[in-house]
Design an enzyme around this catalytic site. Structure first.
Site, PDB file in Angstrom:
ATOM      1  N   PHE A  72     -39.806  30.957  24.424  1.00 35.85           N
ATOM      2  CA  PHE A  72     -40.097  31.402  25.782  1.00 35.85           C
ATOM      3  C   PHE A  72     -41.364  30.744  26.321  1.00 35.85           C
ATOM      4  O   PHE A  72     -42.176  31.370  26.989  1.00 35.85           O
ATOM      5  CB  PHE A  72     -40.197  32.926  25.832  1.00 35.85           C
ATOM      6  CG  PHE A  72     -38.890  33.596  25.535  1.00 35.85           C
ATOM      7  CD1 PHE A  72     -37.954  33.785  26.540  1.00 35.85           C
ATOM      8  CD2 PHE A  72     -38.582  34.003  24.253  1.00 35.85           C
ATOM      9  CE1 PHE A  72     -36.733  34.387  26.271  1.00 35.85           C
ATOM     10  CE2 PHE A  72     -37.366  34.605  23.966  1.00 35.85           C
ATOM     11  CZ  PHE A  72     -36.435  34.792  24.974  1.00 35.85           C
ATOM     12  N   CYS A  73     -41.495  29.469  26.031  1.00 34.19           N
ATOM     13  CA  CYS A  73     -42.654  28.672  26.433  1.00 34.19           C
ATOM     14  C   CYS A  73     -42.249  27.742  27.572  1.00 34.19           C
ATOM     15  O   CYS A  73     -41.076  27.388  27.709  1.00 34.19           O
ATOM     16  CB  CYS A  73     -43.139  27.864  25.223  1.00 34.19           C
ATOM     17  SG  CYS A  73     -44.510  26.730  25.549  1.00 34.19           S
ATOM     18  N   GLY A  74     -43.220  27.348  28.376  1.00 39.45           N
ATOM     19  CA  GLY A  74     -42.943  26.357  29.404  1.00 39.45           C
ATOM     20  C   GLY A  74     -42.492  25.029  28.829  1.00 39.45           C
ATOM     21  O   GLY A  74     -41.918  24.195  29.543  1.00 39.45           O
TER      22      GLY A  74
END
Length: 221
Positions: A72-74
């Site tokens: 759930f990281c950019g």
């Protein structure tokens, strides 16, 4: 007069470029230290399904790219790019290993049993399946960091002088060689010794190009 103005302009441009370089707090890539004691073959990890303990000795003779990952990281779009790197560099004896970690912005909150499903249906989604081995979620910094990451970090300078906002970093104590964010990468040579380390924002295509350049150089030595 025109010559003086042109000379002054060139000097100003030079000083601006120098200042920009001086102020830039990170490097896209750093070479690891010479004379490292030990190899990654002294370490191992459990696969993400917990079904197997993998001793990294089994990768002896290969080039290994260690990556700390998060769902759930950019930068989660890096996952498909790592698939491409794995596919294109596999003929050159390069293998990617991924290590989920929840220490950066709490961006890997799920259990091991949930991570692969999250990748497939949520992010990146679209049926994505990694074509490289993922291991159990664990720490890469701090008191409980995985030993292989202690070795990798101590073998290479940091890629950045700066850490992110403390409220998004979840480990203690903080050390200068610590990983700064999700998707840092370490290349280990076929002898098990770290070679290079990349800043997390370095595009995968640049990482792949750097690896190919390194392989070409070593093949001619």
């Amino acid at each position: 007069m025109a010559q003086k103005l042109w000379g002054s302009c060139l000097f100003s441009l030079f000083m601006a470029a120098l200042a920009q370089e001086t102020l830039n707090p990170q490097k896209s890539k750093v070479d690891c230290n010479k004379g490292v004691t030990g190899t990654v073959y002294e370490y191992g990890a459990n696969t993400i399904d917990g079904g197997e303990f993998v001793n990294f000795q089994q990768y002896a003779g290969k080039h290994i790219l260690f990556v700390n990952v998060a769902s759930f990281c950019g930068l989660t779009a890096t996952y498909p790019e790592l698939n491409t790197l794995q596919e294109e560099l596999k003929p050159f004896n390069v293998t990617v290993l991924g290590f989920p970690c929840n220490q950066f912005g709490k961006q890997e909150p799920g259990k091991n049993s949930e991570i692969l499903l999250g990748l497939k249906y949520v992010r990146p989604g679209g049926g994505y399946v990694p074509n490289f081995q993922l291991f159990e979620k664990g720490d890469v910094n701090g008191d409980n960091e995985q030993k292989v990451f202690s070795f990798l970090k101590n073998s290479c300078p940091p890629t950045s002088e700066l850490f992110g906002s403390p409220e998004h970093l979840f480990w203690d104590p903080m050390k200068v060689h610590d990983i700064r964010w999700n998707f840092e990468k370490f290349l280990v040579g076929p002898d098990g010794v770290p070679v290079m380390r990349w800043f997390h924002h370095t595009p995968v295509r640049i990482v792949q190009s750097d690896i190919m350049e390194y392989l070409n150089q070593t093949s001619t030595q």
